[in-house]
Design an enzyme around this catalytic site. Structure first.
Site, PDB file in Angstrom:
ATOM      1  N   LYS A 130       0.863  -1.189   0.000  1.00 40.66           N
ATOM      2  CA  LYS A 130       0.000   0.000   0.000  1.00 40.66           C
ATOM      3  C   LYS A 130       0.892   1.228   0.000  1.00 40.66           C
ATOM      4  CE  LYS A 130      -4.330   1.353   0.237  1.00 40.66           C
ATOM      5  NZ  LYS A 130      -5.550   0.745  -0.324  1.00 40.66           N
ATOM      6  N   ASP A 170      -7.127   4.665  -4.404  1.00 41.70           N
ATOM      7  CA  ASP A 170      -7.734   4.558  -3.069  1.00 41.70           C
ATOM      8  C   ASP A 170      -8.311   5.956  -2.804  1.00 41.70           C
ATOM      9  OD1 ASP A 170      -7.697   2.611  -0.513  1.00 41.70           O
ATOM     10  OD2 ASP A 170      -7.417   4.631   0.224  1.00 41.70           O
ATOM     11  N   THR A 214     -15.243  -2.544  -6.542  1.00 43.75           N
ATOM     12  CA  THR A 214     -15.226  -2.631  -5.073  1.00 43.75           C
ATOM     13  C   THR A 214     -16.648  -2.523  -4.521  1.00 43.75           C
ATOM     14  OG1 THR A 214     -13.057  -1.610  -5.121  1.00 43.75           O
ATOM     15  CG2 THR A 214     -14.141  -1.749  -2.974  1.00 43.75           C
TER      16      THR A 214
HETATM   17  P1  NDP Z   1     -12.868   8.173  -2.603  1.00 42.04           P
HETATM   18  O1  NDP Z   1     -11.801   9.181  -2.379  1.00 42.04           O
HETATM   19  O2  NDP Z   1     -13.396   7.967  -3.973  1.00 42.04           O
HETATM   20  O3  NDP Z   1     -14.109   8.450  -1.640  1.00 42.04           O
HETATM   21  C1  NDP Z   1     -13.972   8.523  -0.267  1.00 42.04           C
HETATM   22  C2  NDP Z   1     -15.306   8.959   0.321  1.00 42.04           C
HETATM   23  O4  NDP Z   1     -15.225   8.869   1.727  1.00 42.04           O
HETATM   24  C3  NDP Z   1     -15.665  10.388  -0.014  1.00 42.04           C
HETATM   25  O5  NDP Z   1     -17.033  10.556  -0.034  1.00 42.04           O
HETATM   26  C4  NDP Z   1     -15.046  11.141   1.181  1.00 42.04           C
HETATM   27  O6  NDP Z   1     -15.649  12.406   1.438  1.00 42.04           O
HETATM   28  C5  NDP Z   1     -15.320  10.184   2.314  1.00 42.04           C
HETATM   29  N1  NDP Z   1     -14.276  10.332   3.347  1.00 42.04           N
HETATM   30  C6  NDP Z   1     -12.942  10.180   3.184  1.00 42.04           C
HETATM   31  N2  NDP Z   1     -12.303  10.448   4.336  1.00 42.04           N
HETATM   32  C7  NDP Z   1     -13.257  10.770   5.222  1.00 42.04           C
HETATM   33  C8  NDP Z   1     -13.235  11.133   6.573  1.00 42.04           C
HETATM   34  N3  NDP Z   1     -12.071  11.224   7.239  1.00 42.04           N
HETATM   35  N4  NDP Z   1     -14.425  11.376   7.178  1.00 42.04           N
HETATM   36  C9  NDP Z   1     -15.607  11.276   6.501  1.00 42.04           C
HETATM   37  N5  NDP Z   1     -15.670  10.940   5.213  1.00 42.04           N
HETATM   38  C10 NDP Z   1     -14.527  10.688   4.577  1.00 42.04           C
HETATM   39  O7  NDP Z   1     -12.253   6.797  -2.018  1.00 42.04           O
HETATM   40  P2  NDP Z   1     -12.735   5.307  -2.285  1.00 42.04           P
HETATM   41  O8  NDP Z   1     -14.203   5.280  -2.490  1.00 42.04           O
HETATM   42  O9  NDP Z   1     -11.838   4.734  -3.302  1.00 42.04           O
HETATM   43  O10 NDP Z   1     -12.353   4.611  -0.895  1.00 42.04           O
HETATM   44  C11 NDP Z   1     -13.270   4.545   0.197  1.00 42.04           C
HETATM   45  C12 NDP Z   1     -12.833   3.449   1.156  1.00 42.04           C
HETATM   46  O11 NDP Z   1     -12.825   2.188   0.463  1.00 42.04           O
HETATM   47  C13 NDP Z   1     -11.441   3.587   1.736  1.00 42.04           C
HETATM   48  O12 NDP Z   1     -11.426   3.049   3.044  1.00 42.04           O
HETATM   49  C14 NDP Z   1     -10.595   2.707   0.831  1.00 42.04           C
HETATM   50  O13 NDP Z   1      -9.407   2.281   1.461  1.00 42.04           O
HETATM   51  C15 NDP Z   1     -11.558   1.558   0.614  1.00 42.04           C
HETATM   52  N6  NDP Z   1     -11.298   0.730  -0.563  1.00 42.04           N
HETATM   53  C16 NDP Z   1     -11.242   1.278  -1.814  1.00 42.04           C
HETATM   54  C17 NDP Z   1     -11.032   0.473  -2.911  1.00 42.04           C
HETATM   55  C18 NDP Z   1     -11.101   1.010  -4.300  1.00 42.04           C
HETATM   56  O14 NDP Z   1     -11.080   0.189  -5.236  1.00 42.04           O
HETATM   57  N7  NDP Z   1     -11.189   2.299  -4.504  1.00 42.04           N
HETATM   58  C19 NDP Z   1     -10.763  -0.976  -2.758  1.00 42.04           C
HETATM   59  C20 NDP Z   1     -10.941  -1.483  -1.410  1.00 42.04           C
HETATM   60  C21 NDP Z   1     -11.173  -0.628  -0.365  1.00 42.04           C
HETATM   61  P3  NDP Z   1     -14.864  13.758   1.005  1.00 42.04           P
HETATM   62  O15 NDP Z   1     -14.899  13.764  -0.485  1.00 42.04           O
HETATM   63  O16 NDP Z   1     -15.630  14.826   1.650  1.00 42.04           O
HETATM   64  O17 NDP Z   1     -13.458  13.608   1.560  1.00 42.04           O
END
Ligand code: NDP
Length: 449
Positions: A130, A170, A214
């Site tokens: 990672k 991510d 995902t």
């Molecule tokens: P994105 O950046 O596309 O989206 C993240 C979302 O979560 C946004 O809506 C963001 O809001 C919100 N968010 C992020 N940080 C915070 C926080 N500290 N408090 C509240 N809301 C928050 O990321 P992904 O959708 O790719 O990833 C989301 C999760 O899924 C993560 O945990 C990631 O590790 C996991 N994941 C992702 C994969 C992938 O293929 N993308 C695969 C497996 C797991 P805002 O825009 O306001 O920050």
């Protein structure tokens, strides 16, 4: 951490604490795995003799580096970036890059550690790694994002390769960022090495269904958990935290399978739309306009926006945390149960605190940990690597079918392993033990590595 560890495992955990001070998320992720490994050491004492757990807890390689870049006004900024190459017993290191101001070594290590077991669960040949940076993409221009990505890759490229280390996206890293990172890699190495990055655009080596994988995979996993209880998603009310890549496609698949999604969020607030979330609108706001979720109520006037609202207080049958780590605590878990929630699956990595997990498990609801439930993303990344290696491009329908088969397989393996080790219905134990055994066997076969 209140669950006591087995007497063989406690000293290993104490050593992890001593060697990795201040890395709380990493400690949490290690503890959660060790909690479930006691019965494994009883059945396979040779794994303890060979110190397999101690070896797995120590990354093979950790890279920390400076990323200097210039903003549009010419001002210089310095960020810090990381790549933790955790375990390559099953294949090249594989795991995403995260750009978020909260990123530090402890976050990247927790994610890398989980990635080892998740990748093993897919049954595909990928190791665990990672990376990321404390760079905040919010409010930056396209040019600034590009300059940052190019500067980061100017150092990182030397550690990557389709047989060595293969990053992906991510939080804060989507197709735009992957394009800039891949472009700089190509320029420096003079190689069009498609398999060195996954999550690429469809025109330049990406896989159909990777963007959706995902979120879709998480919902396939929920569907299997419900099936095991003679239920289905059809007609269920669902809430999804976040509105990024994982959340959007979890909502899409849940809707396709007949659920009604009524709430989602971002880091500033939550949206509740009792008529059902308008996903086209969310996609436009988030994927095209890159605005705050609050904008949703400009067009759906009946919907409610609550600044800093707690999404877990919205009554639902199924809850899908898809935003970030530790976003759902014990109090939230009790609120969900009180309002009738019967299934929770983690689209995000480690979104439920240890207390929340205990609350769900004590109540006997279906709870799917991220390692298993969100493994569809990395599994489809491995399918992207397969297509790149064979210069092929599969259809959406075929790729999605492969994804679904993989998720059903992960579910069944976790379910059966939990049973075998005396913890029926416990997907945490099932996922940890299945993943751990697969990596351990490979490590034993490869000699002292
Ligand atoms: P994105 O950046 O596309 O989206 C993240 C979302 O979560 C946004 O809506 C963001 O809001 C919100 N968010 C992020 N940080 C915070 C926080 N500290 N408090 C509240 N809301 C928050 O990321 P992904 O959708 O790719 O990833 C989301 C999760 O899924 C993560 O945990 C990631 O590790 C996991 N994941 C992702 C994969 C992938 O293929 N993308 C695969 C497996 C797991 P805002 O825009 O306001 O920050």
């Amino acid at each position: 951490m209140s669950v006591r560890l087995d007497e063989k495992l406690e000293p290993i955990y104490q050593d992890v604490l001593r060697r990795n001070p201040g890395e709380n998320e990493f400690h949490q992720a290690v503890h959660e795995v060790l909690e479930t490994l006691g019965p494994v050491l009883v059945k396979y004492p040779e794994l303890a003799d060979q110190k397999i757990i101690q070896r797995i807890c120590e990354p093979e390689r950790q890279i920390i580096f400076r990323v200097p870049w210039q903003d549009d006004k010419g001002e210089i900024h310095i960020n810090r970036a990381f790549r933790v190459e955790f375990n390559s017993a099953l294949g090249p290191y594989k795991g995403g890059m995260r750009f978020h101001p909260s990123v530090y070594l402890g976050i990247i290590k927790f994610l890398g550690f989980e990635q080892i077991f998740k990748n093993a669960l897919t049954d595909l040949p990928i190791g665990g790694g990672k990376g990321g940076s404390d760079f905040d993409p919010k409010g930056k221009s396209d040019d600034e994002i590009m300059r940052f990505c190019q500067s980061l890759m100017t150092e990182l490229y030397r550690h990557l390769g389709e047989y060595t280390d293969v990053p992906a996206g991510d939080i804060g890293v989507g197709q735009r960022e992957i394009g800039y990172l891949f472009g700089q890699y190509k320029r420096i190495t003079n190689r069009y090495e498609s398999g060195v990055f996954t999550g690429k655009g469809l025109d330049w080596g990406g896989s159909r269904a990777r963007k959706e994988a995902t979120g879709y995979g998480t919902v396939f996993f929920v569907q299997e958990m419900l099936k095991a209880r003679k239920e289905s998603l059809d007609g269920k009310t669902c809430i999804v935290s976040g509105s990024g890549n994982v959340a959007i496609y979890a909502m899409e698949k849940a809707m396709q399978l007949g659920a009604k999604v009524i709430a989602c969020s971002d880091s500033t607030g939550i949206i509740v739309d009792e008529k059902g979330i308008d996903l086209k609108l969310v996609k436009r706001i988030k994927e095209v306009e890159r605005r705050r979720i609050k904008a949703y109520t400009e067009e759906r006037k009946h919907a409610k926006y609550v600044e800093d609202g707690n999404i877990w207080e919205v009554p639902c049958d199924v809850a899908l945390p898809c935003a970030t780590q530790n976003e759902l605590n014990g109090k939230d878990a009790r609120a969900l149960l009180k309002n009738g929630c019967t299934a929770v699956a983690e689209g995000a990595n480690m979104p439920c605190t240890p207390e929340a997990i205990r609350v769900f498990q004590d109540a006997g609801i279906a709870y799917g940990p991220g390692k298993a439930a969100n493994a569809g993303g990395v599994a489809t990344s491995a399918l992207e690597m397969q297509q790149n290696a064979s210069r092929d491009s599969w259809t959406f329908a075929y790729t999605e079918k492969r994804l679904e088969e993989i998720m059903v397989n992960i579910h069944n393996n976790c379910y059966e392993t939990a049973d075998e080790f005396g913890a029926p219905g416990n997907y945490v134990a099932g996922a940890n033990i299945t993943g751990f055994l697969k990596v351990s066997k490979a490590m034993m076969a490869l000699g002292l590595i």
